[in-house]
Design an enzyme around this catalytic site. Structure first.
Site, PDB file in Angstrom:
ATOM      1  N   SER A 298       0.807  -1.213   0.000  1.00 42.09           N
ATOM      2  CA  SER A 298       0.000   0.000   0.000  1.00 42.09           C
ATOM      3  C   SER A 298       0.846   1.271   0.000  1.00 42.09           C
ATOM      4  O   SER A 298       1.554   1.543  -0.961  1.00 42.09           O
ATOM      5  CB  SER A 298      -0.958  -0.047   1.199  1.00 42.09           C
ATOM      6  OG  SER A 298      -1.934   0.943   1.115  1.00 42.09           O
ATOM      7  N   ASP A 309      10.086   5.069 -10.214  1.00 38.32           N
ATOM      8  CA  ASP A 309       9.614   5.552 -11.508  1.00 38.32           C
ATOM      9  C   ASP A 309      10.215   6.897 -11.897  1.00 38.32           C
ATOM     10  O   ASP A 309      10.297   7.234 -13.079  1.00 38.32           O
ATOM     11  CB  ASP A 309       8.084   5.655 -11.512  1.00 38.32           C
ATOM     12  CG  ASP A 309       7.420   4.296 -11.652  1.00 38.32           C
ATOM     13  OD1 ASP A 309       8.117   3.286 -11.468  1.00 38.32           O
ATOM     14  OD2 ASP A 309       6.207   4.247 -11.935  1.00 38.32           O
ATOM     15  N   LYS A 323      -0.557  -4.202  -3.436  1.00 34.85           N
ATOM     16  CA  LYS A 323      -1.853  -3.652  -3.055  1.00 34.85           C
ATOM     17  C   LYS A 323      -1.964  -2.228  -3.597  1.00 34.85           C
ATOM     18  O   LYS A 323      -1.311  -1.320  -3.114  1.00 34.85           O
ATOM     19  CB  LYS A 323      -2.001  -3.663  -1.534  1.00 34.85           C
ATOM     20  CG  LYS A 323      -3.433  -3.437  -1.074  1.00 34.85           C
ATOM     21  CD  LYS A 323      -3.638  -2.052  -0.540  1.00 34.85           C
ATOM     22  CE  LYS A 323      -5.044  -1.870  -0.024  1.00 34.85           C
ATOM     23  NZ  LYS A 323      -5.315  -0.491   0.394  1.00 34.85           N
TER      24      LYS A 323
END
Length: 525
Positions: A298, A309, A323
């Site tokens: 999460s 990224d 998740k």
């Protein structure tokens, strides 16, 4: 005292810790769907009233309603859940970051409440409570010889801020009983376990969850480490099941440049909300490493995904839980709540890291078990990725969606394939109980011993390794630890340090031979 296999879990992340998102229900359905839903609601209400008023036997309609809600939510996704009142109160307290009490860590040893340690600078510590004390009475309430459950013990010790409680305590080291008056106060629940230097220029911060106070705790730790000359930072979110995504976003902001995308969400109606970094980042140039494992979920994955990224740092460890759903909470008057999935979140490259749940909740949570069977925790090549879910970062690095964050640097589990439970055993409560009981036999042997001398003394003996092996056998756990002697000694000795000197000393000892920390320090810094 007997232990069972609850101390040997394959940790897959508990539902209540994953991806908590506080808010109110939003969205208004069309008139057609509203009419249909209104009829359904009327049916349910009439049925409950009918049972309540006419059923031949006494029945608890609250339990029927709870069962109905559970069944409805079970048809949705694994993270849309109903939370009963008591559990919701405990979760809310944990995520708030503090509670009112007397400030002790304790457990039921045999038939009495044994103090593992008072919270530093807390009410009990100030009043003179010591590690090893037994609490016999809380005011006039008898606490020993009753095998009280933890919730009953907590309720006996909690109260209003400033209220007084008188404890009757037996101090084994002095063989005497005494009465100690304590004023209850606010006790912080830390979400940052440790902040320390691994070497002259590398700092380390361990985050156990993302609660209301996490960002504030993190910034305090980061400022302190920067003052000590830290140029590179390791953020450890292993076994961190998540929490408030806002806290993870705020932490990611400290490392990313202005207007870099951190995360975005999409709701059922394709409404997209994007969260960007601001100008305020305080660590935008130093090297960053994020440690993850199969239980990082999460909000932990939001932080790791933003760093990966944006090509801002290196992700080290094993594939995270997977998740990628956002929940909103609706509270009921009885203290219960429903946590409903309202959106999916996506990392800056546009990937969803939510693993599939189409085969039902049971299979969804068993997926973590399959990683052991397939060897994924030992070889990066065993990680299953979907080529159709391939994405590229700004610098062209390939990353994948569809089930967790795949690390840039893979570090296998330290225990061998087939003996994974050894690693989890060493991080379970049984180690803390064992250490307490060893200290309880002769606490004076460690009294006033400087930490450096303690380390030398305990690392030079196999006494506690051998005793721990026997302790497990006596409590029904037949585990051969000889192959993992150095690993066992590291965790057992570190637990001695925690109980004698505090959390920071636990990490100072346990991180020295940590495989992921070694991978970081051996990389080009």
């Amino acid at each position: 005292m007997k232990f069972d296999n609850k101390y040997l879990p394959i940790l897959i992340g508990s539902i209540f810790a994953l991806g908590i998102f506080i808010g109110s229900l939003s969205g208004s359905p069309s008139s057609k769907s509203f009419t249909s839903k209104k009829n359904t609601k009327e049916k349910l209400n009439k049925l409950i009233d009918f049972i309540d008023n006419e059923y031949v036997d006494d029945v608890n309609t609250d339990s029927i309603v709870s069962l109905t809600v559970d069944n409805i939510l079970a048809k949705l996704d694994p993270h849309s859940v109903y939370i009963p009142p008591q559990q919701q109160a405990e979760i809310a307290e944990t995520m708030k970051g503090d509670f009112v009490g007397i400030g002790i860590n304790f457990y039921m040893f045999k038939d009495s409440v044994a103090v593992i340690a008072p919270v530093k600078n807390g009410p009990s510590a100030k009043a003179g409570i010591l590690a090893g004390d037994r609490i016999l009475f809380a005011d006039k309430t008898k606490l020993f010889g009753r095998k009280l459950p933890n919730d009953s013990l907590f309720s006996s010790l909690k109260g209003e801020v400033g209220s007084q409680i008188e404890l009757t305590v037996y101090r084994k080291s002095e063989h005497k009983k005494m009465k100690i008056k304590i004023k209850r106060d606010v006790i912080p629940l830390k979400s940052v376990d440790a902040a320390l230097r691994l070497n002259a220029t590398t700092g380390y911060i361990k985050i156990n969850r993302f609660a209301e106070t996490t960002y504030a705790e993190f910034i305090k730790a980061l400022v302190s480490l920067k003052k000590q000359g830290v140029k590179s930072l390791v953020i450890d979110v292993r076994d961190n099941g998540g929490g408030y995504m806002e806290e993870a976003i705020a932490i990611a902001d400290e490392f990313l440049k202005d207007k870099e995308l951190i995360v975005f969400t999409k709701s059922a109606k394709e409404a997209t909300e994007k969260m960007y970094a601001t100008e305020k980042g305080s660590f935008e140039s130093g090297k960053v490493f994020v440690l993850i494992n199969e239980n990082s979920a999460s909000a932990s994955e939001i932080l790791a995904g933003a760093i990966q990224d944006n090509d801002r740092g290196t992700i080290v460890g094993r594939r995270s839980f997977g998740k990628g759903l956002v929940q909103r909470e609706m509270d009921f008057n009885d203290g219960s709540a429903v946590r409903l999935t309202i959106a999916r979140y996506y990392t800056p490259t546009g990937r969803s890291i939510q693993k599939p749940y189409s085969k039902g909740n049971e299979e969804y949570f068993k997926e973590s078990d399959s990683r052991f069977l397939h060897g994924e925790l030992y070889k990066k090549d065993s990680i299953k990725v979907v080529d159709s879910l391939k994405f590229k970062t700004k610098k062209g690095k390939i990353v994948y969606g569809g089930g967790g964050i795949v690390p840039d640097v893979f570090v296998p589990l330290e225990a061998e394939h087939g003996t994974e439970n050894v690693s989890y055993l060493l991080q379970s409560g049984i180690v803390g109980h064992f250490v307490f009981e060893q200290l309880d036999k002769n606490r004076n042997a460690f009294a006033k011993l400087p930490f450096d001398e303690f380390q030398t003394k305990i690392n030079s003996t196999d006494l506690y390794f051998n005793t721990f092996q026997k302790y497990l056998a006596q409590n029904g756990l037949e585990v051969d630890l000889r192959k993992y002697k150095s690993l066992v000694k590291r965790y057992v000795n570190a637990e001695f340090a925690r109980q004698l000197y505090g959390d920071i000393y636990y990490y100072k000892m346990v991180l020295k031979e940590d495989a992921m920390i070694k991978a970081v320090l051996n990389s080009k810094q």
